[in-house]
Design an enzyme around this catalytic site. Sequence first.
Site, PDB file in Angstrom:
ATOM      1  N   LYS A   1      53.488  42.579  52.986  1.00 36.61           N
ATOM      2  CA  LYS A   1      52.966  41.304  53.343  1.00 36.61           C
ATOM      3  C   LYS A   1      52.848  40.340  52.287  1.00 36.61           C
ATOM      4  O   LYS A   1      51.947  40.484  51.088  1.00 36.61           O
ATOM      5  CB  LYS A   1      51.322  41.650  53.552  1.00 36.61           C
ATOM      6  CG  LYS A   1      50.631  40.646  54.400  1.00 36.61           C
ATOM      7  CD  LYS A   1      49.138  40.570  54.097  1.00 36.61           C
ATOM      8  CE  LYS A   1      48.897  39.720  52.977  1.00 36.61           C
ATOM      9  NZ  LYS A   1      49.183  38.153  53.272  1.00 36.61           N
TER      10      LYS A   1
ATOM     11  N   GLU B   1      47.933  45.109  40.098  1.00 35.58           N
ATOM     12  CA  GLU B   1      48.468  44.183  38.882  1.00 35.58           C
ATOM     13  C   GLU B   1      47.405  43.019  39.318  1.00 35.58           C
ATOM     14  O   GLU B   1      47.406  42.387  40.057  1.00 35.58           O
ATOM     15  CB  GLU B   1      49.823  43.689  39.145  1.00 35.58           C
ATOM     16  CG  GLU B   1      50.906  44.730  38.892  1.00 35.58           C
ATOM     17  CD  GLU B   1      50.807  45.286  37.450  1.00 35.58           C
ATOM     18  OE1 GLU B   1      50.323  44.714  36.578  1.00 35.58           O
ATOM     19  OE2 GLU B   1      51.630  46.123  37.146  1.00 35.58           O
TER      20      GLU B   1
ATOM     21  N   CYS C   1      49.469  35.208  36.108  1.00 34.57           N
ATOM     22  CA  CYS C   1      48.525  36.237  35.478  1.00 34.57           C
ATOM     23  C   CYS C   1      48.869  36.306  33.979  1.00 34.57           C
ATOM     24  O   CYS C   1      47.750  36.999  33.308  1.00 34.57           O
ATOM     25  CB  CYS C   1      48.693  37.677  36.189  1.00 34.57           C
ATOM     26  SG  CYS C   1      50.187  38.046  36.389  1.00 34.57           S
TER      27      CYS C   1
ATOM     28  N   GLU D   1      39.363  33.303  34.592  1.00 31.70           N
ATOM     29  CA  GLU D   1      41.078  32.966  34.707  1.00 31.70           C
ATOM     30  C   GLU D   1      40.688  31.578  35.482  1.00 31.70           C
ATOM     31  O   GLU D   1      40.300  31.572  36.776  1.00 31.70           O
ATOM     32  CB  GLU D   1      41.285  34.257  35.621  1.00 31.70           C
ATOM     33  CG  GLU D   1      43.004  33.756  35.900  1.00 31.70           C
ATOM     34  CD  GLU D   1      43.596  35.001  36.464  1.00 31.70           C
ATOM     35  OE1 GLU D   1      43.009  35.528  37.460  1.00 31.70           O
ATOM     36  OE2 GLU D   1      44.679  35.305  36.092  1.00 31.70           O
TER      37      GLU D   1
END
Length: 453
Positions: free
Chosen positions: A154, A229, A263, A356
Amino acid sequence: MSEFTVLNPATERPVTTVAEAGAEETDAAIARAVTAQQAWRAVAPGDRAALLRRFAAAVDTHISELADLEVAGSGHPLGQATWEAGHVRDVLLYYSATPERLIGKQIPVPGGLNVTFHEPVGVVGLIVPWNFPMPIFSWGMAPALASGNTVVAKPAQLTPLTAIRIAELALEAGLPEGVLQVLPGRGSVVGQRLVDHPQVRKIVFTGSTEVGSEVMAGCARHIKRVTLELGGKSANIVFADSDLERAAATAPYAVFDNAGQDCCARSRILVQRSVLDRFMELLESAVKNVAVGDPAEPGTEMGPLISAAHRQHVASYVPGDAPVAFRGSAPDGPGFWFPPTVLAPVGADYPAYTEEVFGPVVTVTPFEDEADAVAIANDTPYGLSGSIWTSDVGRAIRVSRAVETGTLSVNSHSSVRYWTPFGGFKQSGLGRELGPDAPDAFTETKNVFIATD
Ligand code: NDP
């Protein structure tokens, strides 16, 4: 089937529409993947390897097309997008060696011997984020297929185009129907169904820590294997004894590559106080030199953010009273632009320092000594990446061992190499992708006793 529109983030104009899969289509794709897996696992290792090499060759001859799709659909600069398409080819080639190297062990035991086999887990569900649609797709897909699994992937709703095209190339290269399927659709529908469906035996999820935690809980209900992750808040630690010019020249690319939607972004620069002023001088000219603009132009280094909503989210970290030290440029007019932005000095309670941002915003914080640098670097729930700049080999090794993170670079700003394991400590994830051991995450070890007495 309903459709959704993919926008060009640099122009805000529609690129194309894509059919949106729902739960029913997901179940049908999983059923096809279950059937296809029986035949795929039985393909002789050398033949499976050859098919993966043909798949890599098909990607290779379509690099320019894939790059153009990523420029239009994700706003990635052309040079970066071209590299990413080549990376998919390279990852496929690397794991095309796997089928012929899934070697078990022979273990002597009383009364006979034991042999071990690496059996594929079955159907793998791959859930991909929007920030690196091609590389992240390849990191799960290539070792999963090489190990004899079938894959239902996906892509993120914002960026489905390249994964769709790569799956078509797989078919053109001769991979059987049902071995690799790409299902564009909502995370809460298609992604959730992959997590909940009992015949999907492993989930590879890359995305936010919040959704990752839900995915892990969903997998727990089925004792389903899962690799996560997740997010990061990595430190770029610059010691006074380092090559300061190089550290400052590369620092913008360590955080502003992919417009900071990375990331592994080193979004906290920690600088030893004795060289802070000099470092800031060097950093300012480096940041102002980052070429921000039309991603289709070959010289562009940084493109737009992925969406209007994401730009609003990033902007919330730079309010009117933010301690902006300096900024780079960004085009006016249509497109989700945000200039490279350096915040300094920033305390440990500042949101852009603790959370983040996933955009081109970096904080600079001074430290006193090695112990202080390590303590600041580790003061985060994340632990994905980071860099250490020093000319002292002993310090490089001591600090590398002390920083709680999965992927570190010494005197370099780059992160991911497909030859080496990649993944996070703490809330940055679970398990490792890439490197020679990645296929282990897609196989079960079977142990068979053979009586000889
Ligand atoms: P999200 O977690 O929102 O989405 C990631 C993927 O999960 C998308 O495909 C999304 O679908 C899907 N999804 C959403 N909800 C569900 C659900 N309930 N069940 C299953 N799947 C779901 O992350 P973003 O796309 O916003 O990506 C950015 C995040 O990813 C950042 O936090 C970043 O750090 C992290 N990331 C981590 C990397 C790593 O390797 N550690 C690499 C790259 C990014 P939809 O498109 O429909 O939303």
